[in-house]
Design an enzyme around this catalytic site. Structure first.
Site, short mmCIF file in Angstrom:
data_model
loop_
_atom_site.label_atom_id
_atom_site.label_comp_id
_atom_site.label_asym_id
_atom_site.label_seq_id
_atom_site.Cartn_x
_atom_site.Cartn_y
_atom_site.Cartn_z
N SER A 168 0.83 -1.54 0.04
CA SER A 168 -0.06 0.01 -0.28
C SER A 168 0.46 1.07 0.15
CB SER A 168 -0.69 0.50 1.09
OG SER A 168 -1.60 -1.08 1.68
N GLU B 212 1.79 -2.60 15.88
CA GLU B 212 2.25 -1.40 14.92
C GLU B 212 3.26 -0.86 16.49
OE1 GLU B 212 -0.37 -1.31 14.84
OE2 GLU B 212 -0.90 -1.14 12.46
N ARG C 124 -0.45 10.03 1.03
CA ARG C 124 0.20 8.46 0.22
C ARG C 124 0.06 8.69 -2.01
NH1 ARG C 124 -1.81 3.07 0.19
NH2 ARG C 124 -4.14 4.48 1.25
N PHE D 185 -2.87 4.71 12.88
CA PHE D 185 -2.29 3.35 14.26
C PHE D 185 -0.48 3.83 14.35
CE2 PHE D 185 -4.84 1.52 10.75
CZ PHE D 185 -6.61 1.79 11.68
#
Length: 323
Positions: A44, A65, A174, A90
């Site tokens: 991702s 995490e 992103r 996270f």
């Protein structure tokens, strides 16, 4: 710092995650201490290329995490330079104790990357939508919190942080950003950037909201209102000198952020103003709410993160200034 503004503010061709990967690959050629960690989001985040080229320097810890942050702290203690990524909530909310104690309190050298800031989490929905990530981390003494606006700034920041020491949080879009800066631009961490001068009010914006702030200033100009636009990309340590200068010269401030107004940019700017030059301050941001599922355009309307909302808040703050 040498900043050149883009001739046209258009969507960039390359996604920010690809720039992140390419920059780290480039830096890792020369700096053998750089290592990368991820919490089951390598694909991702577009980091599979890095993992293939540097398998011995890539650590995918799975959906753990807090464990990832602990490992990053440990790697830092051996002299390595870790970049650890997960989605914003996270990478921050879920592992705050490890960030505070294992990284901050221990004075180690760690870079945490939290992706999909605010409404850009889109269809991942409220559970993945960080409105509070920067606000949580502002409580860690001496942390540096960065929100790059476009790929030019991101590349420069990644390069700079690879040669710096401390705990860093990089809030990273992103997908494709709107181009604000030309490729030759360089930036100084801790210093804001005046994108457009103005005399009546200062709009201080960060992240994806910088383009909206510039659009709002163009609309305000048609109404005869001269709005200065400033990009604060370092939330901590914030550029106190520039904020005070803007307050004195324009007499009113509106902050604009893709984040909760609680303990985000609005809080940070208000803390500076309260301790220096008192001027009216208003805000555009998420007003103490949870996130939702939807496309970014819908979510920006839903949470009033639009140029129209900025124009409205500027008019209100000017009423207070002139009353």
């Amino acid at each position: 710092m040498s900043v050149v503004l883009a001739n046209k503010r258009v969507k960039e061709d390359k996604e920010m995650r690809n720039v992140y990967c390419e920059t780290l690959m480039e830096l890792s050629e020369e700096n053998k201490k750089i290592v990368v960690l991820d919490a089951d989001l390598m694909n991702s985040m577009g980091m599979t290329k890095y993992a293939k080229k540097y398998p011995g320097r890539t650590f995918n810890v799975g959906v753990q995490e807090a464990n990832m942050v602990g490992i990053a702290a440990g790697l830092s203690a051996t002299g390595l330079i870790p970049y650890a990524h997960s989605f914003g909530p996270f990478a921050t909310r879920r592992c705050f104790d490890q960030l505070f104690l294992s990284c901050g309190y221990a004075k180690l050298n760690v870079r945490i990357v939290g992706s999909d800031p605010g409404v850009t989490a889109a269809y991942n929905g409220g559970t993945h939508m960080p409105f509070e990530d920067m606000g949580i981390l502002r409580n860690i003494p001496n942390i540096t919190i960065l929100e790059p606006v476009d790929s030019v700034m991101l590349k420069d920041i990644i390069k700079q942080t690879s040669n710096m020491y401390g705990l860093f949080y990089i809030r990273l879009l992103r997908k494709n950003a709107v181009k604000i800066y030309e490729d030759s631009s360089t930036f100084e961490i801790g210093k804001g950037i005046t994108l457009k001068d103005g005399r009546d009010v200062t709009i201080i914006a960060t992240g994806i909201m910088v383009d909206d702030a510039l659009k709002a200033s163009e609309e305000l100009e048609k109404m005869g209102i001269s709005a200065r636009v400033v990009n604060i990309f370092t939330l901590k340590p914030i550029d106190r000198e520039l904020i005070i200068k803007c307050a004195k010269e324009t007499g009113a401030i509106v902050t604009v952020e893709n984040h909760s107004v609680i303990n985000g940019l609005y809080s940070a700017v208000s803390e500076v103003i309260a301790g220096s030059t008192l001027v009216p301050v208003d805000k555009v941001g998420v007003m103490d709410e949870f996130g939702e599922v939807g496309p970014v355009d819908y979510l920006k309307l839903r949470f009033k993160l639009t140029p129209e909302s900025i124009v409205e808040k500027v008019k209100k703050v000017l009423e207070r200034k002139n009353s």
